[in-house]
Structure formats: C-alpha cells, structure tokens
Design a protein around this motif. Structure first.
Motif, PDB file in Angstrom:
ATOM      1  N   LEU A   1       0.846  -1.211   0.000  1.00 42.52           N
ATOM      2  CA  LEU A   1       0.000   0.000   0.000  1.00 42.52           C
ATOM      3  C   LEU A   1       0.873   1.250   0.000  1.00 42.52           C
ATOM      4  CD1 LEU A   1      -2.771  -1.007   2.600  1.00 42.52           C
ATOM      5  CD2 LEU A   1      -2.986  -0.949   0.108  1.00 42.52           C
ATOM      6  N   GLU A   2       1.975   1.175   0.748  1.00 44.46           N
ATOM      7  CA  GLU A   2       2.855   2.341   0.840  1.00 44.46           C
ATOM      8  C   GLU A   2       3.503   2.635  -0.515  1.00 44.46           C
ATOM      9  OE1 GLU A   2       5.039   2.379   4.463  1.00 44.46           O
ATOM     10  OE2 GLU A   2       6.396   3.939   3.717  1.00 44.46           O
ATOM     11  N   LYS A   3       3.916   1.546  -1.189  1.00 50.60           N
ATOM     12  CA  LYS A   3       4.565   1.695  -2.496  1.00 50.60           C
ATOM     13  C   LYS A   3       3.602   2.326  -3.513  1.00 50.60           C
ATOM     14  CE  LYS A   3       5.964  -1.954  -4.715  1.00 50.60           C
ATOM     15  NZ  LYS A   3       6.470  -3.338  -4.858  1.00 50.60           N
ATOM     16  N   LEU A   4       2.327   2.055  -3.352  1.00 48.46           N
ATOM     17  CA  LEU A   4       1.314   2.568  -4.289  1.00 48.46           C
ATOM     18  C   LEU A   4       0.989   4.047  -4.043  1.00 48.46           C
ATOM     19  CD1 LEU A   4      -1.085  -0.486  -4.274  1.00 48.46           C
ATOM     20  CD2 LEU A   4       0.119   0.391  -6.276  1.00 48.46           C
ATOM     21  N   ASN A   5       1.519   4.552  -2.924  1.00 47.29           N
ATOM     22  CA  ASN A   5       1.311   5.965  -2.625  1.00 47.29           C
ATOM     23  C   ASN A   5      -0.171   6.329  -2.443  1.00 47.29           C
ATOM     24  OD1 ASN A   5       2.652   8.188  -1.963  1.00 47.29           O
ATOM     25  ND2 ASN A   5       3.293   8.767  -4.047  1.00 47.29           N
ATOM     26  N   LEU A   6      -0.900   5.438  -1.816  1.00 52.44           N
ATOM     27  CA  LEU A   6      -2.329   5.689  -1.609  1.00 52.44           C
ATOM     28  C   LEU A   6      -2.528   6.595  -0.401  1.00 52.44           C
ATOM     29  CD1 LEU A   6      -3.618   2.053  -2.172  1.00 52.44           C
ATOM     30  CD2 LEU A   6      -3.385   3.881  -3.845  1.00 52.44           C
ATOM     31  N   LYS A   7      -3.687   7.250  -0.383  1.00 57.47           N
ATOM     32  CA  LYS A   7      -3.966   8.176   0.732  1.00 57.47           C
ATOM     33  C   LYS A   7      -5.044   7.614   1.656  1.00 57.47           C
ATOM     34  CE  LYS A   7      -2.595  12.765  -0.710  1.00 57.47           C
ATOM     35  NZ  LYS A   7      -3.063  13.978  -1.356  1.00 57.47           N
ATOM     36  N   PHE A   8      -4.660   7.427   2.906  1.00 53.06           N
ATOM     37  CA  PHE A   8      -5.623   6.977   3.917  1.00 53.06           C
ATOM     38  C   PHE A   8      -5.546   7.898   5.132  1.00 53.06           C
ATOM     39  CE2 PHE A   8      -4.044   2.990   1.855  1.00 53.06           C
ATOM     40  CZ  PHE A   8      -5.210   2.664   1.189  1.00 53.06           C
TER      41      PHE A   8
ATOM     42  N   VAL B   1      -9.511   0.349   6.251  1.00 55.03           N
ATOM     43  CA  VAL B   1      -8.954   1.654   5.896  1.00 55.03           C
ATOM     44  C   VAL B   1     -10.068   2.684   5.759  1.00 55.03           C
ATOM     45  CG1 VAL B   1      -6.941   0.714   4.696  1.00 55.03           C
ATOM     46  CG2 VAL B   1      -9.049   1.146   3.415  1.00 55.03           C
ATOM     47  N   ARG B   2      -9.675   3.937   5.923  1.00 49.60           N
ATOM     48  CA  ARG B   2     -10.631   5.031   5.835  1.00 49.60           C
ATOM     49  C   ARG B   2      -9.924   6.224   5.208  1.00 49.60           C
ATOM     50  NH1 ARG B   2     -11.818   8.853   9.707  1.00 49.60           N
ATOM     51  NH2 ARG B   2     -10.448   7.854  11.207  1.00 49.60           N
ATOM     52  N   GLY B   3     -10.621   6.987   4.367  1.00 47.60           N
ATOM     53  CA  GLY B   3     -10.008   8.174   3.783  1.00 47.60           C
ATOM     54  C   GLY B   3     -10.975   8.910   2.893  1.00 47.60           C
ATOM     55  N   SER B   4     -10.527  10.080   2.398  1.00 49.31           N
ATOM     56  CA  SER B   4     -11.440  10.895   1.604  1.00 49.31           C
ATOM     57  C   SER B   4     -11.357  10.577   0.105  1.00 49.31           C
ATOM     58  CB  SER B   4     -11.148  12.381   1.833  1.00 49.31           C
ATOM     59  OG  SER B   4      -9.780  12.621   1.632  1.00 49.31           O
ATOM     60  N   GLU B   5     -10.288   9.863  -0.317  1.00 53.07           N
ATOM     61  CA  GLU B   5     -10.134   9.568  -1.748  1.00 53.07           C
ATOM     62  C   GLU B   5     -10.700   8.203  -2.101  1.00 53.07           C
ATOM     63  OE1 GLU B   5      -6.263   9.923  -3.355  1.00 53.07           O
ATOM     64  OE2 GLU B   5      -6.158  12.072  -2.980  1.00 53.07           O
ATOM     65  N   TYR B   6     -11.751   8.202  -2.898  1.00 51.81           N
ATOM     66  CA  TYR B   6     -12.418   6.950  -3.279  1.00 51.81           C
ATOM     67  C   TYR B   6     -11.437   5.979  -3.935  1.00 51.81           C
ATOM     68  CZ  TYR B   6     -15.888   3.799  -5.312  1.00 51.81           C
ATOM     69  OH  TYR B   6     -16.616   2.687  -5.633  1.00 51.81           O
ATOM     70  N   GLU B   7     -10.573   6.495  -4.818  1.00 46.20           N
ATOM     71  CA  GLU B   7      -9.674   5.639  -5.592  1.00 46.20           C
ATOM     72  C   GLU B   7      -8.730   4.851  -4.677  1.00 46.20           C
ATOM     73  OE1 GLU B   7     -10.212   8.876  -6.136  1.00 46.20           O
ATOM     74  OE2 GLU B   7     -11.534   8.629  -7.868  1.00 46.20           O
ATOM     75  N   SER B   8      -8.231   5.535  -3.639  1.00 43.40           N
ATOM     76  CA  SER B   8      -7.314   4.847  -2.713  1.00 43.40           C
ATOM     77  C   SER B   8      -8.024   3.714  -1.987  1.00 43.40           C
ATOM     78  CB  SER B   8      -6.761   5.842  -1.687  1.00 43.40           C
ATOM     79  OG  SER B   8      -5.866   6.736  -2.310  1.00 43.40           O
TER      80      SER B   8
END
Lengths: 454, 103
Positions: free
Chosen positions: A352-359, A394-401
């Motif tokens: 997940l970290e490598k993918l640079n996703l936002k959570f 996981v939780r976050g504001s970006e749907y794609e992540s």
C-alpha cells in the motif's frame, strides 16, 4: 381511568427479530405495542432511499408486519406506536392504510408526527442564530453543511399523546426518543400532568428498559447468561404500568428469556452518561433514584423514581458524508496462524505504501486474538490456536485509494504466507462513511405536527 | 487474595459518540464496596491503556450496586466512523471485568 396498562416492546432496532412484534400481540394480553427502528445512522440511510424514491424513507418492514398483526390488534384493541416512519411518516401511514384496506379493516385510525426533519431548514435555523454546534467538539454545523445527509430533532412523548387523544390506533413518527414511545401511553391513559416530572421520569425509565427489546429480558446478558432459559423463543419485555408511576417489567409467560434484577439492571446502565441527568425532551430523569425489586419470577418492580423539569432544548441528530472506508479479511490456519497473519499485514502495508495511496487511518486487528480487547489480550501459545482472521480496515477521503486497497487483499493468497483462505466474498468495496453530528436546538425553533389520516 | 472482577460483578457497555459507556454491577453489597474502592477513575484508565485515549469519568448508582464509566476518545471516531471490529464498544464491559484485584 384504567388500573394498569401493559406496554410491550416489539423491536429494539431495525433488523431485530422479525417475529417479535407478532409474538408480543399473540401470546397474551397487551394494550400497546411500541417499536423502535431508528438508530443514529438509520436516518441517513432512509434519507438516501427517499432521495431515490419519494415513496420510500421509512422502515419498510412495517407494512409486512402490519399485514400479520393488524387483525390481532383490532380484535384485542391493541394500539401501535413506532418511530419507524423515519424521514417519510406520510408514506409509511399510506402503506399501512393500504394494508388495512386489503384486510378489510376500514376504520383504522392512523396518525403521524412530523416536523422533526429540519434538513431543508438548516439555513433558516443558522440565520436565526442557532449554529447547531457539535455537542462534542463545539464546532458550528456550517463546516459540514454541504455534506449533510440528514438532520432530525428528537421529539418526546407529547406529540404522540396528542395523536392518542385524537383517537389514533396507530401512531407513526419520525425521529422520536425511544423512551417517548413508552411514556406517551402512560400520560394518555392515566391523565398524567406533563409537569409532574417524577411521573415523566418513571415512564421515561420504563422506556429506557424497553427500548432495546430482548436486552432487558435475558439477551446479551453478561451475568449468568447460561441460566437464561429458551433464548430461541425469547419474550421481549413488557412494562406493566400503574397510575402512581410504578412499573413492573415482565414478559409473556409462554415465551423464553428471563426478567430479573440483574437483566433489568444491565439494561439500566446501557448507554447512559451521568445517571443523575438522563436528559430527554420530557424530563431529566434521575437513575440513582430507581428502586428494583423482584416481586415474583420474571416480574421486577421499578419504583421510587424522581426527576426534574425538562431542558429548553431538543437534541438534534445530523449525519454527513465523511469519505469512504473498506474492510478486508483473510483467515490463516495452524501452524503459526498469528505469525502468518502478522506477516501478511506487513506485506500488505508495504504494498500500500509503495502505491502511494492516501488513507486517514489503517487499522489491523487479529480476530481470535485481540480484535475485542486490544492490548488486554493475553499472549497466546501458537501451538494451541487453530486459526486467526486478519482484519484490515482503511478510511479516507479519496475513493480511488480505498477502492485500490480492496484489490490488494486477494493477491495475498498467492503471494503471501501459506495456509490462507476465506476469500469467497470477492473484493471488498468502498462504502460511504456517514459521520454523526449531535447538536442542540432551542425548543421554540421547531414545532411537532400531528397529522391524522382519518 | 486475588479475585477477578468477573466473579463479583457483571455489566454492559455501549457507545456514546466516540466515548464508550461501561456499566459495572456488583452481585451483592460486599461486591459493591469492593468495586467502589478499586475501580477508581485512575485504575480504569490504566486498565484501558492503549484502548481509551481520553479521560475516564466515573458515576455511582448505589441503588443498583453499579458504577458507570464514560471512557472518552475510545471508539476510533465513534460508531459509524470507527474502523474497529467492536466499533460500539460492546465488549468493553467484559474487558473491564478481566481486571484482577487484591482483596
């Protein structure tokens, strides 16, 4: 005036035992059936349903239930009170009247209580000087105004009393306190003065005991739970109320479960704050005044209750959209189940970290080890455990992540630690996070309205 | 002598926003004296280290031999936002009853 009335709890939440209201009206004599359908999050779900179809927005179990119970209620003269009208009590009432018509019951008197839904009045209410500040953070509602999904005022017993006085057999409300559903018939039948706060508190506390259904009659009982008989046929609680404010909590004799000092006491402490200040629109009840006495098997007398006058505000429950979340699970088996699950979590997080996703948050729990009691969990001997469920959320504001997270779970089966299973459900999908915004509003800014359908 | 709270008390827990409410009820008067003495706000906060990240408030209901605790900042943002498996704190009463005390 009646010497006593019997008020039966039929639902503790939307999704509770479907047959409970039916057994409550069938297995013995009761005068009122009260049903709570509305948890905090329910209103936002109902609002979304109504946005899609203006005929929806209420607890749609109700018409089907009425089909089964209306003939019995009619024969036994049982009145029904429910907050299952949600954000559309009108449509619910019409659906119930359709059912009655099909059953050839043409004199059914249905009333609704509305006025609690203030979603479309937010701007006007803010302009009048009430910013619906969050009760926990103090923040103004303006900060989440654009994402609001629902906004409802909790009304008390009095609008229901008005409906009963006008002759209603069925009262369907929007947001009403769970306790008001039970207090209302006592005020109506016994002619209680709404300013007699000891009586208001007595009825309110009876309502608190009934509001979670089977939780007062042996369900979710942490005492000697194995001593509770026949939970398969649990009888939901019944409040036998007397004009002097005394109440006996009981259940139908033919049904299972148990009503004892302990089962009632557990429900009394459920979801309370300061016990001396249990605030409702009708009164402020003092839970430290309650006396409980087992007067017979499955009969607990609740008496001695005092309380003080109500506050000059109503509670408001708003909900707003607050990003997305997703939960993935995988099951690891013996040997070294926990070690494998921990290794899988590490691998997943690295990817997940490598993918640079936002959570905003990633949370890992190991079901079978520490999901319930966290750091209180005792160390386990891996040779003695058969399996562990890895649960990552996981939780976050970006749907794609959040969506991408869901695609990273299944690959762990072929590219992570061995003896792993439990992925029959497909990729976990993002779901919308609905956050809750509690606030207060001066009582003079909202007016409950009773509408009669007869 | 060491005893487990589970042997002298029962209870129920639930959510109030991001706070959890934990009600503990003693089976008899003697048990109530024990929980009143040992379940101080400090003791409960220490017990829930790593679970409760806010203050602990304690209230007494001697009429039903009970104590009620509010554990603030405990549910990971509250019932609907929380990522916790036990988002409503339903198992926290049992978690408190794990406590062992010297009597």
């Amino acid at each position: 005036m009646k010497e006593k009335i019997r008020i039966a709890s039929g639902q503790g939440f939307w999704g509770d035992l479907i047959d409970a209201p039916f057994t409550q009206v069938s297995e013995g004599q009761i005068d009122y059936l009260v049903m709570d359908y509305l948890a905090e999050v329910t209103m936002s779900i109902l609002q979304k349903q109504k946005n899609k179809n203006p005929k929806f927005g209420y607890a749609r179990d109700i018409p089907e239930l009425m089909q089964r119970i209306l003939p019995i209620c009619k024969a036994k003269n049982i009145k029904v009170i429910t907050n299952g009208g949600g954000v559309n009590p009108e449509a619910c009432a019409e659906a119930v009247l359709d059912v009655a018509k099909n059953l050839d019951i043409n004199d059914l008197k249905v009333a609704i209580v509305v006025g609690d839904n203030i979603k479309d009045r937010i701007d006007e209410i803010i302009a009048s000087g009430c910013e619906l500040n969050n009760m926990e953070t103090g923040e103004s509602v303006i900060s989440v105004k654009d994402n609001l999904l629902s906004a409802n005022v909790y009304f008390g017993a009095m609008p229901i009393v008005e409906a009963l006085r006008k002759g209603a057999d069925i009262v369907i409300t929007g947001r009403t306190t769970d306790t008001g559903l039970t207090l209302a018939p006592m005020i109506y039948e016994f002619g209680w003065d709404e300013k007699d706060y000891n009586l208001m508190s007595a009825g309110t506390i009876a309502g608190h005991i009934l509001e979670c259904g089977g939780q007062a009659s042996g369900g979710n009982f942490l005492g000697n739970w194995q001593s509770v008989p026949d939970l398969a046929n649990i009888g939901f609680p019944i409040a036998e109320a007397f004009p002097n404010g005394e109440v006996i909590i009981t259940k139908h004799e033919t049904l299972g479960g148990k009503v004892s000092f302990e089962t009632v006491a557990e429900q009394l402490v459920y979801e309370i704050g300061d016990p001396k200040k249990y605030i409702t629109p009708d009164c402020v009840a003092d839970f430290t005044s309650i006396k409980l006495e087992e007067v017979a098997p499955n009969r607990v007398k609740v008496f001695g209750i005092t309380g003080t006058h109500a506050t000059d505000t109503y509670k408001v429950s708003c909900s707003y959209a607050s990003g997305f979340s997703s939960v993935g699970t995988l099951t690891y088996s013996y040997p070294q189940a926990l070690t494998k699950a921990k290794a899988a979590d590490k691998i997943l997080r690295a990817r997940l970290e490598k993918l640079n996703l936002k959570f905003d948050e990633i949370r890992t729990e190991f079901v079978g080890y520490n999901a319930c009691h966290g750091p209180l969990a005792e160390e386990i001997d891996e040779d003695k455990i058969n399996e562990i469920v890895l649960r990552v959320a996981v939780r976050g504001s970006e749907y794609e992540s959040i969506e991408r997270f869901g695609k990273e779970i299944a690959p762990l089966i072929l590219t992570g630690p061995p003896s792993v299973t439990g992925f029959a459900g497909g990729r976990p999908k993002p779901s919308e996070v609905v956050a809750y915004w509690p606030a207060l509003i001066p009582k003079n800014l909202v007016q409950p309205k009773v509408k009669l359908f007869f | 002598m060491k005893i487990k709270l589970l042997d002298i008390a029962h209870g129920r827990s639930g959510d109030k926003g991001d706070a959890a409410n934990v009600g503990i009820i003693a089976y008899d008067d003697k048990g109530f004296e024990i929980i009143k003495k040992h379940l101080t706000e400090d003791a409960v906060r220490k017990h829930f280290e790593g679970i409760c990240f806010g203050k602990v408030e304690r209230f007494e209901l001697p009429n039903i031999r009970a104590l009620n605790f509010l554990l603030h900042n405990t549910l990971g943002g509250g019932g609907t936002v929380s990522l916790k498996h036990d988002a409503q704190g339903k198992t926290l009463a049992a978690a408190l009853l794990r406590m062992e005390i010297e009597v």
